[in-house]
Design a protein around this motif. Sequence first.
Motif, PDB file in Angstrom:
ATOM      1  N   PRO A  71       0.826  -1.209   0.000  1.00  0.00           N
ATOM      2  CA  PRO A  71       0.000   0.000   0.000  1.00  0.00           C
ATOM      3  C   PRO A  71       0.859   1.258   0.000  1.00  0.00           C
ATOM      4  CG  PRO A  71       0.038  -0.976   2.178  1.00  0.00           C
ATOM      5  CD  PRO A  71       0.771  -1.911   1.270  1.00  0.00           C
ATOM      6  N   ASP A  72       0.317   2.322  -0.536  1.00  0.00           N
ATOM      7  CA  ASP A  72       0.979   3.626  -0.515  1.00  0.00           C
ATOM      8  C   ASP A  72       0.271   4.497   0.525  1.00  0.00           C
ATOM      9  OD1 ASP A  72       2.659   5.707  -1.143  1.00  0.00           O
ATOM     10  OD2 ASP A  72       1.449   6.383  -2.835  1.00  0.00           O
ATOM     11  N   VAL A  73       0.292   3.996   1.763  1.00  0.00           N
ATOM     12  CA  VAL A  73      -0.391   4.657   2.872  1.00  0.00           C
ATOM     13  C   VAL A  73       0.606   4.780   4.019  1.00  0.00           C
ATOM     14  CG1 VAL A  73      -2.297   4.471   4.516  1.00  0.00           C
ATOM     15  CG2 VAL A  73      -2.623   3.686   2.167  1.00  0.00           C
ATOM     16  N   ASP A  74       0.677   5.978   4.613  1.00  0.00           N
ATOM     17  CA  ASP A  74       1.596   6.198   5.736  1.00  0.00           C
ATOM     18  C   ASP A  74       1.438   5.118   6.797  1.00  0.00           C
ATOM     19  OD1 ASP A  74       2.510   8.507   4.516  1.00  0.00           O
ATOM     20  OD2 ASP A  74       1.161   9.814   5.640  1.00  0.00           O
ATOM     21  N   GLN A  75       2.504   4.780   7.459  1.00  0.00           N
ATOM     22  CA  GLN A  75       2.585   3.818   8.555  1.00  0.00           C
ATOM     23  C   GLN A  75       2.396   2.355   8.149  1.00  0.00           C
ATOM     24  OE1 GLN A  75       0.237   6.561   9.279  1.00  0.00           O
ATOM     25  NE2 GLN A  75       1.965   7.754  10.048  1.00  0.00           N
ATOM     26  N   ILE A  76       1.956   2.066   6.933  1.00  0.00           N
ATOM     27  CA  ILE A  76       1.793   0.658   6.554  1.00  0.00           C
ATOM     28  C   ILE A  76       2.455   0.337   5.209  1.00  0.00           C
ATOM     29  CG2 ILE A  76      -0.215   0.043   7.948  1.00  0.00           C
ATOM     30  CD1 ILE A  76      -2.005   0.772   5.627  1.00  0.00           C
ATOM     31  N   ARG A  77       3.350   1.168   4.767  1.00  0.00           N
ATOM     32  CA  ARG A  77       4.027   0.919   3.495  1.00  0.00           C
ATOM     33  C   ARG A  77       4.879  -0.350   3.535  1.00  0.00           C
ATOM     34  NH1 ARG A  77       4.344   6.821   3.137  1.00  0.00           N
ATOM     35  NH2 ARG A  77       3.065   7.397   1.349  1.00  0.00           N
ATOM     36  N   GLU A  78       5.265  -0.773   4.745  1.00  0.00           N
ATOM     37  CA  GLU A  78       6.105  -1.958   4.874  1.00  0.00           C
ATOM     38  C   GLU A  78       5.338  -3.246   4.579  1.00  0.00           C
ATOM     39  OE1 GLU A  78       5.547  -0.067   7.935  1.00  0.00           O
ATOM     40  OE2 GLU A  78       6.890   1.417   7.070  1.00  0.00           O
ATOM     41  N   PHE A  79       4.005  -3.207   4.665  1.00  0.00           N
ATOM     42  CA  PHE A  79       3.188  -4.385   4.373  1.00  0.00           C
ATOM     43  C   PHE A  79       3.376  -4.751   2.909  1.00  0.00           C
ATOM     44  CE2 PHE A  79      -0.735  -6.346   2.912  1.00  0.00           C
ATOM     45  CZ  PHE A  79      -0.922  -7.334   3.860  1.00  0.00           C
ATOM     46  N   ASN A  80       3.553  -6.032   2.638  1.00  0.00           N
ATOM     47  CA  ASN A  80       3.878  -6.461   1.287  1.00  0.00           C
ATOM     48  C   ASN A  80       3.201  -7.797   1.000  1.00  0.00           C
ATOM     49  OD1 ASN A  80       5.619  -7.986  -0.699  1.00  0.00           O
ATOM     50  ND2 ASN A  80       6.492  -5.948  -0.841  1.00  0.00           N
ATOM     51  N   ILE A  81       2.680  -7.937  -0.205  1.00  0.00           N
ATOM     52  CA  ILE A  81       2.101  -9.211  -0.637  1.00  0.00           C
ATOM     53  C   ILE A  81       2.760  -9.633  -1.946  1.00  0.00           C
ATOM     54  CG2 ILE A  81       0.045 -10.373  -1.538  1.00  0.00           C
ATOM     55  CD1 ILE A  81      -1.658  -8.724   0.290  1.00  0.00           C
ATOM     56  N   ASP A  82       3.274 -10.853  -1.959  1.00  0.00           N
ATOM     57  CA  ASP A  82       3.708 -11.483  -3.209  1.00  0.00           C
ATOM     58  C   ASP A  82       2.465 -12.174  -3.763  1.00  0.00           C
ATOM     59  OD1 ASP A  82       4.487 -14.072  -4.667  1.00  0.00           O
ATOM     60  OD2 ASP A  82       6.336 -12.890  -4.701  1.00  0.00           O
ATOM     61  N   ILE A  83       1.996 -11.723  -4.891  1.00  0.00           N
ATOM     62  CA  ILE A  83       0.699 -12.177  -5.405  1.00  0.00           C
ATOM     63  C   ILE A  83       0.670 -13.675  -5.700  1.00  0.00           C
ATOM     64  CG2 ILE A  83      -0.982 -11.910  -7.278  1.00  0.00           C
ATOM     65  CD1 ILE A  83      -0.182  -8.951  -7.356  1.00  0.00           C
ATOM     66  N   GLN A  84       1.706 -14.213  -6.326  1.00  0.00           N
ATOM     67  CA  GLN A  84       1.720 -15.646  -6.627  1.00  0.00           C
ATOM     68  C   GLN A  84       1.687 -16.472  -5.347  1.00  0.00           C
ATOM     69  OE1 GLN A  84       3.725 -13.350  -8.022  1.00  0.00           O
ATOM     70  NE2 GLN A  84       4.074 -13.790 -10.159  1.00  0.00           N
ATOM     71  N   GLU A  85       2.468 -16.054  -4.357  1.00  0.00           N
ATOM     72  CA  GLU A  85       2.492 -16.757  -3.065  1.00  0.00           C
ATOM     73  C   GLU A  85       1.131 -16.648  -2.368  1.00  0.00           C
ATOM     74  OE1 GLU A  85       3.932 -19.013   0.088  1.00  0.00           O
ATOM     75  OE2 GLU A  85       4.874 -18.669  -1.861  1.00  0.00           O
ATOM     76  N   PHE A  86       0.513 -15.500  -2.463  1.00  0.00           N
ATOM     77  CA  PHE A  86      -0.802 -15.280  -1.871  1.00  0.00           C
ATOM     78  C   PHE A  86      -1.820 -16.276  -2.420  1.00  0.00           C
ATOM     79  CE2 PHE A  86      -4.955 -13.118  -2.204  1.00  0.00           C
ATOM     80  CZ  PHE A  86      -5.215 -12.868  -0.873  1.00  0.00           C
ATOM     81  N   TRP A  87      -1.909 -16.375  -3.755  1.00  0.00           N
ATOM     82  CA  TRP A  87      -2.894 -17.288  -4.357  1.00  0.00           C
ATOM     83  C   TRP A  87      -2.538 -18.741  -4.091  1.00  0.00           C
ATOM     84  CZ3 TRP A  87      -7.169 -15.157  -4.679  1.00  0.00           C
ATOM     85  CH2 TRP A  87      -7.342 -13.859  -5.153  1.00  0.00           C
ATOM     86  N   LEU A  88      -1.255 -19.067  -4.051  1.00  0.00           N
ATOM     87  CA  LEU A  88      -0.821 -20.431  -3.741  1.00  0.00           C
ATOM     88  C   LEU A  88      -1.305 -20.825  -2.343  1.00  0.00           C
ATOM     89  CD1 LEU A  88       0.826 -22.959  -4.481  1.00  0.00           C
ATOM     90  CD2 LEU A  88       2.813 -21.819  -3.474  1.00  0.00           C
ATOM     91  N   ARG A  89      -1.122 -19.927  -1.387  1.00  0.00           N
ATOM     92  CA  ARG A  89      -1.563 -20.221  -0.013  1.00  0.00           C
ATOM     93  C   ARG A  89      -3.086 -20.319   0.084  1.00  0.00           C
ATOM     94  NH1 ARG A  89       2.200 -18.984   4.506  1.00  0.00           N
ATOM     95  NH2 ARG A  89       4.235 -18.761   3.529  1.00  0.00           N
ATOM     96  N   ILE A  90      -3.780 -19.492  -0.646  1.00  0.00           N
ATOM     97  CA  ILE A  90      -5.251 -19.568  -0.658  1.00  0.00           C
ATOM     98  C   ILE A  90      -5.690 -20.938  -1.176  1.00  0.00           C
ATOM     99  CG2 ILE A  90      -7.383 -18.656  -1.708  1.00  0.00           C
ATOM    100  CD1 ILE A  90      -6.211 -16.766   0.381  1.00  0.00           C
ATOM    101  N   GLU A  91      -5.101 -21.354  -2.286  1.00  0.00           N
ATOM    102  CA  GLU A  91      -5.440 -22.650  -2.878  1.00  0.00           C
ATOM    103  C   GLU A  91      -5.117 -23.799  -1.934  1.00  0.00           C
ATOM    104  OE1 GLU A  91      -7.243 -23.151  -5.614  1.00  0.00           O
ATOM    105  OE2 GLU A  91      -7.338 -20.973  -5.767  1.00  0.00           O
ATOM    106  N   GLN A  92      -3.981 -23.736  -1.274  1.00  0.00           N
ATOM    107  CA  GLN A  92      -3.589 -24.782  -0.324  1.00  0.00           C
ATOM    108  C   GLN A  92      -4.589 -24.854   0.829  1.00  0.00           C
ATOM    109  OE1 GLN A  92       0.401 -23.562   0.644  1.00  0.00           O
ATOM    110  NE2 GLN A  92       1.313 -24.779  -0.997  1.00  0.00           N
ATOM    111  N   ASN A  93      -5.017 -23.724   1.316  1.00  0.00           N
ATOM    112  CA  ASN A  93      -5.952 -23.698   2.445  1.00  0.00           C
ATOM    113  C   ASN A  93      -7.360 -24.123   2.063  1.00  0.00           C
ATOM    114  OD1 ASN A  93      -4.115 -22.923   4.431  1.00  0.00           O
ATOM    115  ND2 ASN A  93      -4.313 -20.773   3.902  1.00  0.00           N
ATOM    116  N   THR A  94      -7.760 -23.899   0.825  1.00  0.00           N
ATOM    117  CA  THR A  94      -9.114 -24.301   0.419  1.00  0.00           C
ATOM    118  C   THR A  94      -9.191 -25.797   0.126  1.00  0.00           C
ATOM    119  OG1 THR A  94      -8.666 -23.677  -1.877  1.00  0.00           O
ATOM    120  CG2 THR A  94      -9.762 -22.042  -0.487  1.00  0.00           C
ATOM    121  N   LYS A  95      -8.050 -26.440  -0.076  1.00  0.00           N
ATOM    122  CA  LYS A  95      -8.044 -27.890  -0.338  1.00  0.00           C
ATOM    123  C   LYS A  95      -8.082 -28.706   0.940  1.00  0.00           C
ATOM    124  CE  LYS A  95      -5.640 -27.525  -4.726  1.00  0.00           C
ATOM    125  NZ  LYS A  95      -4.436 -27.830  -5.482  1.00  0.00           N
ATOM    126  N   LYS A  96      -7.868 -28.073   2.079  1.00  0.00           N
ATOM    127  CA  LYS A  96      -7.844 -28.803   3.366  1.00  0.00           C
ATOM    128  C   LYS A  96      -9.225 -29.115   3.843  1.00  0.00           C
ATOM    129  CE  LYS A  96      -3.457 -26.947   4.860  1.00  0.00           C
ATOM    130  NZ  LYS A  96      -2.739 -26.152   5.839  1.00  0.00           N
TER     131      LYS A  96
END
Length: 96
Positions: A71-96
């Motif tokens: 995000p381009d928002v003060d105090q939270i710019r350090e938050f980061n998402i790798d999109i491929q990793e994000f969807w991989l984890r979503i898929e892994q969690n929905t298969k459980k």
Amino acid sequence: TVFTGSPSWIIEIVSPTYRDNDTKTKREEYRKIGLKEYWIIDHELKTIDITRFKDNKQFFNKVFTQGSINPDVDQIREFNIDIQEFWLRIEQNTKK
């Protein structure tokens, strides 16, 4: 608790039933209240749509399907998402 002002950043997960409301109506409502940044996570399309507002006007919009985003928002710019990793984890969690 009563909150005043508007949030800086909202992340919305698209509901298949309310797609237009989540992707169009809410974006306009958030612009009007002075939101700085709005992310729309779309599981069906595997995208993250980022909209940024300044002075209640949209000045940036891009749909991401890969890469790393933050995000381009003060105090939270350090938050980061790798999109491929994000969807991989979503898929892994929905298969459980």
